[in-house]
Design an enzyme around this catalytic site. Structure first.
Site, PDB file in Angstrom:
ATOM      1  N   LYS A  14      -5.581  26.381  24.655  1.00 13.90           N
ATOM      2  CA  LYS A  14      -4.747  27.583  24.505  1.00 13.90           C
ATOM      3  C   LYS A  14      -4.653  28.368  25.818  1.00 13.90           C
ATOM      4  O   LYS A  14      -3.582  28.824  26.203  1.00 13.90           O
ATOM      5  CB  LYS A  14      -5.307  28.484  23.399  1.00 13.90           C
ATOM      6  CG  LYS A  14      -5.298  27.886  22.014  1.00 13.90           C
ATOM      7  CD  LYS A  14      -5.664  28.907  20.959  1.00 13.90           C
ATOM      8  CE  LYS A  14      -7.064  29.487  21.151  1.00 13.90           C
ATOM      9  NZ  LYS A  14      -8.127  28.454  21.059  1.00 13.90           N
ATOM     10  N   ARG A  51      -6.364  37.176  13.427  1.00 12.33           N
ATOM     11  CA  ARG A  51      -7.501  36.334  13.047  1.00 12.33           C
ATOM     12  C   ARG A  51      -7.732  36.325  11.534  1.00 12.33           C
ATOM     13  O   ARG A  51      -8.477  35.497  11.031  1.00 12.33           O
ATOM     14  CB  ARG A  51      -8.782  36.815  13.744  1.00 12.33           C
ATOM     15  CG  ARG A  51      -8.789  36.587  15.246  1.00 12.33           C
ATOM     16  CD  ARG A  51     -10.133  36.917  15.843  1.00 12.33           C
ATOM     17  NE  ARG A  51     -10.152  36.788  17.288  1.00 12.33           N
ATOM     18  CZ  ARG A  51     -10.380  35.664  17.942  1.00 12.33           C
ATOM     19  NH1 ARG A  51     -10.598  34.556  17.256  1.00 12.33           N
ATOM     20  NH2 ARG A  51     -10.375  35.622  19.255  1.00 12.33           N
ATOM     21  N   ARG A  65     -17.419  21.379  30.095  1.00  8.40           N
ATOM     22  CA  ARG A  65     -16.966  22.543  30.862  1.00  8.40           C
ATOM     23  C   ARG A  65     -18.068  23.045  31.803  1.00  8.40           C
ATOM     24  O   ARG A  65     -19.243  23.087  31.448  1.00  8.40           O
ATOM     25  CB  ARG A  65     -16.609  23.698  29.921  1.00  8.40           C
ATOM     26  CG  ARG A  65     -15.255  23.621  29.283  1.00  8.40           C
ATOM     27  CD  ARG A  65     -15.088  24.828  28.373  1.00  8.40           C
ATOM     28  NE  ARG A  65     -13.790  24.879  27.726  1.00  8.40           N
ATOM     29  CZ  ARG A  65     -13.474  25.754  26.781  1.00  8.40           C
ATOM     30  NH1 ARG A  65     -14.371  26.636  26.373  1.00  8.40           N
ATOM     31  NH2 ARG A  65     -12.287  25.745  26.238  1.00  8.40           N
ATOM     32  N   ARG A  96     -21.810  27.372  30.131  1.00  5.41           N
ATOM     33  CA  ARG A  96     -21.993  28.543  29.263  1.00  5.41           C
ATOM     34  C   ARG A  96     -22.842  28.175  28.054  1.00  5.41           C
ATOM     35  O   ARG A  96     -22.805  27.043  27.577  1.00  5.41           O
ATOM     36  CB  ARG A  96     -20.623  29.066  28.798  1.00  5.41           C
ATOM     37  CG  ARG A  96     -19.829  29.727  29.898  1.00  5.41           C
ATOM     38  CD  ARG A  96     -18.432  30.069  29.432  1.00  5.41           C
ATOM     39  NE  ARG A  96     -17.682  30.811  30.439  1.00  5.41           N
ATOM     40  CZ  ARG A  96     -16.368  30.895  30.473  1.00  5.41           C
ATOM     41  NH1 ARG A  96     -15.638  30.267  29.562  1.00  5.41           N
ATOM     42  NH2 ARG A  96     -15.752  31.594  31.413  1.00  5.41           N
ATOM     43  N   ARG A 137     -18.406  27.208  15.660  1.00  4.44           N
ATOM     44  CA  ARG A 137     -17.142  27.872  15.972  1.00  4.44           C
ATOM     45  C   ARG A 137     -15.975  27.190  15.267  1.00  4.44           C
ATOM     46  O   ARG A 137     -15.045  27.849  14.780  1.00  4.44           O
ATOM     47  CB  ARG A 137     -16.924  27.883  17.480  1.00  4.44           C
ATOM     48  CG  ARG A 137     -17.858  28.847  18.210  1.00  4.44           C
ATOM     49  CD  ARG A 137     -18.018  28.483  19.672  1.00  4.44           C
ATOM     50  NE  ARG A 137     -16.795  28.633  20.441  1.00  4.44           N
ATOM     51  CZ  ARG A 137     -16.641  28.156  21.686  1.00  4.44           C
ATOM     52  NH1 ARG A 137     -17.615  27.477  22.262  1.00  4.44           N
ATOM     53  NH2 ARG A 137     -15.513  28.358  22.329  1.00  4.44           N
TER      54      ARG A 137
END
Length: 215
Positions: free
Chosen positions: A15, A89, A128, A161, A172
């Site tokens: 996104k 959301r 990542r 992260r 998630r």
């Protein structure tokens, strides 16, 4: 060209990259996080109210977020279209957005839903890496730095992260599935949902979305 877009998709679907590319079409990218920071930085009444919840460790209530968004969408830079990222959301937020966007004569015209299988999302997220100094993004497979563990741009150290791991991603994804299922149904009934498979590379995805928006 289709304007006033909602961008949806699971974490890792691309996104953020797509949003940056779509800015080139003249639309304004609006993320709720950026919106909160701007209101708080400008010390507006809504910003102060939002900060009181955030500083106390609470979620900002829908009515505050919705009012902030209404103010943001009414600004001149949204005249050529806007791209909503991170809102709505919940179903309550979607219903409120429908009302406010019509009220300011900037109704939602399409909802871009990025799809991607879980195995690919895990590869993307777990690979990542981010620069500790400048925040530049990298990936151990798709976007390697010239020197392992070192940022090409500033020489800073790259790190992973805390939530960019398999366990966190699965949690998630669960939340995303539960939270967005009603939204997808809500917008599907209105004929606004358009799905794009984000398994393709980012350039191809942008070309496909751009072609649709300009059609």
């Amino acid at each position: 060209m289709k304007k006033n877009i909602i961008l949806m998709g699971p974490p890792g679907a691309g996104k953020g990259t797509l949003a940056k590319q779509l800015i080139s079409l003249g639309m304004t990218h609006i993320s709720t996080g950026d919106m909160f920071r701007e209101e708080i930085s400008n010390q507006t009444e809504l910003g102060k109210l939002a900060a009181s919840y955030i500083n106390a460790g609470h979620l900002v209530p829908d009515e505050v977020t919705i009012k902030m968004l209404q103010n943001r969408l009414a600004k001149p830079d949204c005249e050529n279209g806007f791209l909503l990222d991170g809102f709505p959301r919940t179903l309550a937020q979607a219903e409120a957005l429908e009302g406010m966007s019509k009220e300011i004569n900037r109704p939602i015209e399409t909802v871009i839903s990025l799809t991607c299988d879980e195995e690919e999302l895990i590869k993307r997220i777990s690979g990542r890496r981010v620069c500790k100094v400048c925040g530049a993004p990298y990936h151990i497979v798709n976007m390697k730095p010239k020197q392992e563990g070192i940022c090409d741009k500033c020489g800073g150290e790259l790190y992973q992260r805390k939530d960019d791991n398999v366990e966190s991603l699965k949690v998630r994804l669960q939340h995303y599935t539960v939270d967005t299922a009603p939204l997808l149904s809500f917008y599907s009934k209105k004929g606004l949902i358009v799905e794009f498979n984000s398994l393709v590379d980012s350039g191809t995805l942008f070309d496909e979305v751009k072609k649709f928006l300009l059609s």
